[in-house]
Design a protein around this motif. Structure first.
Motif, PDB file in Angstrom:
ATOM      1  N   LEU A  94      54.443  11.652  46.733  1.00 23.49           N
ATOM      2  CA  LEU A  94      54.642  11.145  47.970  1.00 23.49           C
ATOM      3  C   LEU A  94      54.330  12.216  48.494  1.00 23.49           C
ATOM      4  O   LEU A  94      53.163  12.126  49.615  1.00 23.49           O
ATOM      5  CB  LEU A  94      56.207  11.833  48.158  1.00 23.49           C
ATOM      6  N   LEU A  95      53.543  13.433  47.775  1.00 21.22           N
ATOM      7  CA  LEU A  95      52.242  14.357  48.887  1.00 21.22           C
ATOM      8  C   LEU A  95      51.180  13.276  48.338  1.00 21.22           C
ATOM      9  O   LEU A  95      50.116  13.534  49.665  1.00 21.22           O
ATOM     10  CB  LEU A  95      52.545  15.599  47.536  1.00 21.22           C
TER      11      LEU A  95
ATOM     12  N   ASP B 193      57.464  18.796  52.673  1.00 19.08           N
ATOM     13  CA  ASP B 193      57.084  19.238  53.692  1.00 19.08           C
ATOM     14  C   ASP B 193      55.576  19.943  53.339  1.00 19.08           C
ATOM     15  O   ASP B 193      56.253  21.166  52.020  1.00 19.08           O
ATOM     16  CB  ASP B 193      58.145  20.968  54.305  1.00 19.08           C
ATOM     17  N   VAL B 194      54.518  20.993  53.550  1.00 19.17           N
ATOM     18  CA  VAL B 194      53.443  21.173  53.879  1.00 19.17           C
ATOM     19  C   VAL B 194      53.176  22.210  54.010  1.00 19.17           C
ATOM     20  O   VAL B 194      52.745  22.147  55.678  1.00 19.17           O
ATOM     21  CB  VAL B 194      52.009  20.055  53.723  1.00 19.17           C
ATOM     22  N   ALA B 195      52.771  23.544  53.517  1.00 25.51           N
ATOM     23  CA  ALA B 195      52.721  24.577  54.007  1.00 25.51           C
ATOM     24  C   ALA B 195      51.143  25.232  53.331  1.00 25.51           C
ATOM     25  O   ALA B 195      50.793  24.994  51.877  1.00 25.51           O
ATOM     26  CB  ALA B 195      53.682  25.992  54.252  1.00 25.51           C
ATOM     27  N   PRO B 196      50.702  26.275  53.711  1.00 31.45           N
ATOM     28  CA  PRO B 196      50.013  27.069  53.512  1.00 31.45           C
ATOM     29  C   PRO B 196      50.204  27.548  51.312  1.00 31.45           C
ATOM     30  O   PRO B 196      51.378  28.475  51.699  1.00 31.45           O
ATOM     31  CB  PRO B 196      48.676  28.260  54.015  1.00 31.45           C
ATOM     32  N   GLY B 197      49.326  26.933  50.924  1.00 36.80           N
ATOM     33  CA  GLY B 197      49.977  27.418  49.274  1.00 36.80           C
ATOM     34  C   GLY B 197      51.490  27.194  49.418  1.00 36.80           C
ATOM     35  O   GLY B 197      51.604  27.317  47.501  1.00 36.80           O
ATOM     36  N   LEU B 198      52.077  26.192  49.714  1.00 34.01           N
ATOM     37  CA  LEU B 198      53.318  26.309  48.762  1.00 34.01           C
ATOM     38  C   LEU B 198      53.960  24.217  49.867  1.00 34.01           C
ATOM     39  O   LEU B 198      53.856  24.263  51.004  1.00 34.01           O
ATOM     40  CB  LEU B 198      54.263  26.703  49.194  1.00 34.01           C
ATOM     41  N   VAL B 199      54.256  23.553  48.995  1.00 34.05           N
ATOM     42  CA  VAL B 199      54.697  22.807  48.852  1.00 34.05           C
ATOM     43  C   VAL B 199      56.604  21.913  48.692  1.00 34.05           C
ATOM     44  O   VAL B 199      56.370  22.348  46.799  1.00 34.05           O
ATOM     45  CB  VAL B 199      54.624  20.796  48.714  1.00 34.05           C
ATOM     46  N   THR B 200      57.214  22.001  49.385  1.00 34.14           N
ATOM     47  CA  THR B 200      58.266  22.077  49.005  1.00 34.14           C
ATOM     48  C   THR B 200      59.635  20.754  49.272  1.00 34.14           C
ATOM     49  O   THR B 200      58.468  20.043  50.602  1.00 34.14           O
ATOM     50  CB  THR B 200      59.594  22.929  50.248  1.00 34.14           C
ATOM     51  N   ALA B 201      60.143  20.291  48.443  1.00 35.66           N
ATOM     52  CA  ALA B 201      60.981  18.633  48.673  1.00 35.66           C
ATOM     53  C   ALA B 201      62.626  19.269  48.676  1.00 35.66           C
ATOM     54  O   ALA B 201      62.771  20.048  47.531  1.00 35.66           O
ATOM     55  CB  ALA B 201      59.235  18.002  48.387  1.00 35.66           C
ATOM     56  N   SER B 202      63.107  17.754  49.430  1.00 35.26           N
ATOM     57  CA  SER B 202      64.594  17.554  48.928  1.00 35.26           C
ATOM     58  C   SER B 202      64.511  16.490  47.601  1.00 35.26           C
ATOM     59  O   SER B 202      63.949  15.173  48.344  1.00 35.26           O
ATOM     60  CB  SER B 202      65.374  18.078  49.420  1.00 35.26           C
ATOM     61  N   VAL B 203      65.112  16.527  46.436  1.00 33.94           N
ATOM     62  CA  VAL B 203      65.352  14.998  46.231  1.00 33.94           C
ATOM     63  C   VAL B 203      66.115  14.951  45.283  1.00 33.94           C
ATOM     64  O   VAL B 203      67.161  15.846  44.719  1.00 33.94           O
ATOM     65  CB  VAL B 203      64.131  14.885  44.830  1.00 33.94           C
ATOM     66  N   GLN B 204      67.023  13.592  45.732  1.00 33.58           N
ATOM     67  CA  GLN B 204      68.214  13.221  45.236  1.00 33.58           C
ATOM     68  C   GLN B 204      68.032  12.470  44.020  1.00 33.58           C
ATOM     69  O   GLN B 204      67.581  11.972  43.435  1.00 33.58           O
ATOM     70  CB  GLN B 204      68.959  12.074  46.215  1.00 33.58           C
ATOM     71  N   GLY B 205      69.031  13.478  43.434  1.00 33.55           N
ATOM     72  CA  GLY B 205      69.141  12.569  41.691  1.00 33.55           C
ATOM     73  C   GLY B 205      70.638  12.521  41.550  1.00 33.55           C
ATOM     74  O   GLY B 205      71.376  11.467  42.370  1.00 33.55           O
ATOM     75  N   SER B 206      71.236  12.280  40.246  1.00 32.90           N
ATOM     76  CA  SER B 206      72.440  11.858  39.890  1.00 32.90           C
ATOM     77  C   SER B 206      73.696  12.819  40.871  1.00 32.90           C
ATOM     78  O   SER B 206      74.580  12.355  41.057  1.00 32.90           O
ATOM     79  CB  SER B 206      72.506  11.753  38.402  1.00 32.90           C
ATOM     80  N   ARG B 207      73.062  14.348  41.085  1.00 34.30           N
ATOM     81  CA  ARG B 207      74.136  15.185  41.082  1.00 34.30           C
ATOM     82  C   ARG B 207      74.325  15.037  42.767  1.00 34.30           C
ATOM     83  O   ARG B 207      73.068  13.978  43.552  1.00 34.30           O
ATOM     84  CB  ARG B 207      74.081  16.575  40.929  1.00 34.30           C
ATOM     85  N   PRO B 208      75.766  15.457  43.078  1.00 37.04           N
ATOM     86  CA  PRO B 208      76.240  14.995  45.032  1.00 37.04           C
ATOM     87  C   PRO B 208      74.820  15.895  45.820  1.00 37.04           C
ATOM     88  O   PRO B 208      74.356  15.570  46.526  1.00 37.04           O
ATOM     89  CB  PRO B 208      77.509  15.902  45.131  1.00 37.04           C
ATOM     90  N   ASP B 209      74.444  17.110  44.878  1.00 38.07           N
ATOM     91  CA  ASP B 209      73.217  17.615  46.439  1.00 38.07           C
ATOM     92  C   ASP B 209      71.753  17.692  45.534  1.00 38.07           C
ATOM     93  O   ASP B 209      71.534  17.636  44.491  1.00 38.07           O
ATOM     94  CB  ASP B 209      73.584  19.344  45.991  1.00 38.07           C
ATOM     95  N   PRO B 210      71.256  17.364  46.507  1.00 40.97           N
ATOM     96  CA  PRO B 210      69.901  17.387  45.970  1.00 40.97           C
ATOM     97  C   PRO B 210      68.872  18.644  45.700  1.00 40.97           C
ATOM     98  O   PRO B 210      69.415  19.686  45.533  1.00 40.97           O
ATOM     99  CB  PRO B 210      68.816  16.783  47.412  1.00 40.97           C
TER     100      PRO B 210
END
Length: 313
Positions: A169-170, A70-87
């Motif tokens: 991805l951005l 997600d892109v917003a003014p001044g901030l990009v947020t993301a969820s990235v799946q790694g090796s743990r159960p929760d992104p």
């Protein structure tokens, strides 16, 4: 990274978990980024000595490990799946330009039809970066310290592979919609285009609010201040100060040249053999050098006849 007992701090973590429906990079090999602005964005990141760290996240970006961006003014947020159960939550901050800076940029953009036309068509001209820099508001970050990078993973490296995957991805999000880059810097697509249309419309010739020197705004009927004068942009900067001309007064002169024309257009004096000198010798099948000589005599004869025809005596 190792623990005091010599083991790896990440030994408990295996490869990243496979996900379905993640955001996959469109580029399956080679460099990522097709447009000048996405390539420029990645070049800027690499100039911060992040090149080798960025490559760590390229495989993540191509495997679809980024679940949300997600892109917003001044901030990009993301969820990235790694090796743990929760992104892992990822956050990349870059200061948005304040409104007063954007108003100055918008006036410059609206003042040049080239920029307005390209932006309204959904494109970012390469000269845009220079315009932003001249306004004291760079389009891209100027130093790595301007980027506020955070990831919820245990890796202390910045950027980690989850941040790096988000950067890739951005860049592709900028490819798909260049206004995402401007949105990150503080102006949403709709708001920017509406402002450009308004400013361009305010510059129409004959609009008293578009006069170059900003005429006084008349007061309302109750004595209060009138509507604010709109800034001048586009053709209004040139046409606003010209006197009005009635079309009927100028129609008779429309087809007249502003300067006297010569009696006949000048001609370039060339010899009749110019074409023969430009061409190579013909092959034997069509006459060889003998053909050149016959054509040369013919051209000379044609030239003499044309001269005699033009001589009025």
């Amino acid at each position: 990274m190792t623990t005091p007992d010599g083991g790896s701090r990440f030994a408990e973590f295996g490869p990243p978990r496979r996900v379905e429906g993640g955001l996959k990079a469109r580029s399956t090999r080679g460099a990522i980024g097709r447009s000048w602005w996405s390539r420029r964005f990645l070049e800027v990141l690499e100039s911060f000595a992040l090149g080798t760290r960025l490559t760590r996240g390229r495989a993540y970006a191509r495997r679809g490990q980024v679940l949300r961006l997600d892109v917003a003014p001044g901030l990009v947020t993301a969820s990235v799946q790694g090796s743990r159960p929760d992104p892992y939550p990822v956050r990349i901050g870059l200061a948005a330009h304040p409104d007063e800076v954007w108003e100055r940029i918008e006036a410059e953009l609206a003042g040049q039809a080239f920029f307005s036309a390209r932006l309204l068509a959904g494109d970012l001209p390469a000269e845009l970066e220079e315009l932003f820099a001249a306004a004291g508001a760079p389009l891209f970050p100027g130093a790595v310290g301007e980027l506020d990078q955070h990831c919820g993973c245990p890796d202390f490296a910045v950027p980690c592979k989850h941040l790096a995957a988000t950067f890739y991805l951005l860049a592709e999000a900028f490819d798909a919609d260049p206004f995402q880059l401007l949105h990150w810097r503080g102006r949403a697509r709709g708001e920017l285009l509406d402002r450009l249309r308004t400013l361009r419309g305010a510059a129409s010739p004959g609009d008293p609010a578009a006069a170059p020197d900003g005429p006084a705004v008349p007061a309302d009927a109750d004595g209060g201040p009138g509507r604010a004068a709109r800034p001048v942009a586009g053709a209004g900067r040139v046409l606003g100060g010209l006197p009005a001309v009635r079309p009927d007064d100028e129609v008779d002169r429309f087809w007249l040249s502003p300067v006297a024309l010569p009696d006949r257009p000048p001609t370039l004096a060339t010899g009749p053999e110019l074409l023969l000198r430009q061409l190579g010798p013909p092959g034997a099948a069509i006459g060889g050098p003998g053909l050149v000589e016959r054509l040369r005599r013919a051209y000379r004869q044609f030239g003499r006849e044309a001269t005699d025809a033009d001589d009025p005596r």
